[in-house]
Design an enzyme around this catalytic site. Structure first.
Site, short mmCIF file in Angstrom:
data_model
loop_
_atom_site.label_atom_id
_atom_site.label_comp_id
_atom_site.label_asym_id
_atom_site.label_seq_id
_atom_site.Cartn_x
_atom_site.Cartn_y
_atom_site.Cartn_z
N HIS A 164 -4.69 -4.01 -0.48
CA HIS A 164 -6.37 -4.30 -0.01
C HIS A 164 -6.71 -5.54 -0.61
CE1 HIS A 164 -6.40 -0.30 0.46
NE2 HIS A 164 -6.02 0.08 0.38
N ASP A 197 1.59 2.86 3.82
CA ASP A 197 0.36 3.61 3.24
C ASP A 197 -0.80 4.25 3.73
OD1 ASP A 197 -0.36 3.00 -0.16
OD2 ASP A 197 -2.18 2.80 0.99
N HIS A 205 -3.38 4.14 3.27
CA HIS A 205 -5.06 3.17 3.69
C HIS A 205 -4.52 1.99 4.30
CE1 HIS A 205 -5.19 5.27 -0.27
NE2 HIS A 205 -6.30 6.01 -0.22
N ASP A 253 0.54 7.75 -0.57
CA ASP A 253 -0.11 8.66 -0.65
C ASP A 253 -0.47 9.12 0.56
OD1 ASP A 253 -0.31 6.29 0.11
OD2 ASP A 253 -2.04 4.96 -0.62
ZN LIG Z 1 -3.31 3.39 -0.30
#
Ligand SMILES: [Zn+2]
Length: 337
Positions: free
Chosen positions: A121, A157, A159, A244
């Site tokens: 991120h 991931d 996200h 995740d």
């Molecule tokens: Zn994540």
């Protein structure tokens, strides 16, 4: 040649009640020696290497905040820093650089950088989403600096890898693919199909609805990962792997099981064998249930080493949505056929 790994647990990078904590690795650490892979020593990344991706002024400001104001929250995710976080983040980035160099140099067959804080991120101008430096992006640029011409990053991931996408939007030497949960209120809110119309086939986003799991991800791997790699012909593949997307992760709503993670790891290892002599480096991003992190890391080592199969059987209890039309939309947008 063998599989190598680095391990950067950053025990002093922690914050009360925060999910991105050292305990994420507590079940993995005692299992590390059971994998057929060799631990290699991590050397901290230098400021020059961090500057492959990040604005040096932002890096200096971050160092000052860690020294003078930590512990504290530095963005809304929330991302935190402690007094050790600057050094921890340099070491995490170094853990990925060390792995990638070993694979690029031919000293190792493939590698897994098990590091925290995570990175995908973090944007060139700001830490974000529990991430300080974008570890995988720094390693991709470092590989270019060491003579490679094309590097691909695949991010599975849960996200969107917004930071990696931001770093490489206009860098034609690096391709980026992210598959992630997407929907109202889901972090970070980016990663829709059409975000990079100037970079079709090179910046690829596969946004998925909640509860997408093993079957959907297998379709994505076969119908999107494969033509993406075929089209770009990378000389090295880097994987942002977050555990995740497991159905029991406490902060997301996807549906992968451990068997689904093993399927994905095997698929990307096979893609690397097809295009770049198996040169692949997995890099740990998220994953907030320590059991899933341990089981998921095992799937990476099994795929990389060809070691015995996992005995973990933890299918998602939820029905998967049909994502065929979404996947077709992605393929059509990029002209993958
Ligand atoms: Zn994540």
């Amino acid at each position: 040649m063998k599989t190598v790994y680095t391990f950067v647990p950053s025990p002093n990078h922690l914050y009360p009640d925060h999910p991105e904590r050292p305990g994420r690795l507590e079940f993995l650490q005692p299992r590390l020696e059971s994998f057929a892979a060799g631990l290699i020593e991590t050397i901290s990344a230098t400021r020059e290497e961090i500057a492959y991706v990040h604005n040096p002024k932002v890096v200096s400001a971050l160092e000052r905040v860690c020294r003078e104001e930590a512990p504290g929250i530095i963005d809304y995710a929330p991302t935190y820093v402690t007094q050790s976080s600057f050094e921890d983040a340099l070491l995490a980035a170094g853990g990925v650089l060390t792995c990638a160099r070993a694979v690029v140099n031919g000293e190792a067959k493939n590698a897994f950088a098990i590091v925290r804080p995570p990175g995908h991120h973090a944007e060139p101008d700001r830490p974000m989403g529990f991430c300080i430096f974008n570890n995988i992006a720094i390693a991709a640029r470092d590989a270019l600096a060491h003579g490679l011409e094309r590097v691909a990053v695949i991010d599975y991931d849960a996200h969107h890898g917004n930071g990696t996408q931001a770093a490489f939007l206009n860098d034609e030497r690096i391709a980026f693919l992210s598959v992630h949960q997407y929907g109202a209120g889901f972090y970070p809110g980016t990663g829709w199909i059409d975000e990079a119309p100037h970079a079709k086939k090179r910046i690829v986003n596969v946004p998925l609805p909640a509860y997408a799991g093993d079957q959907v991800y297998e379709q994505v791997a076969d119908q999107v990962f494969a033509p993406f790699v075929e089209s770009f012909q990378p000389q090295l593949i880097l994987i942002s792997v977050g555990f995740d997307a497991h159905w029991s992760d406490p902060i997301t709503m996807l549906g992968l099981s451990t068997a689904g993670y093993l399927m994905l790891a095997k698929k990307v290892v096979t893609l690397a064998e097809g295009c770049c002599s198996g040169k692949i480096v997995f890099v740990l991003e998220g994953g907030y249930d320590p059991i899933n992190v341990a089981n998921g890391a095992e799937t990476v080592f099994i795929a990389e080493t060809g070691q015995r199969a996992s005995a973990v059987n933890d299918p998602s209890p939820r029905q998967e949505p049909d994502c065929s039309s979404r996947i077709e939309e992605v393929r059509n947008w990029h002209g993958f056929s």
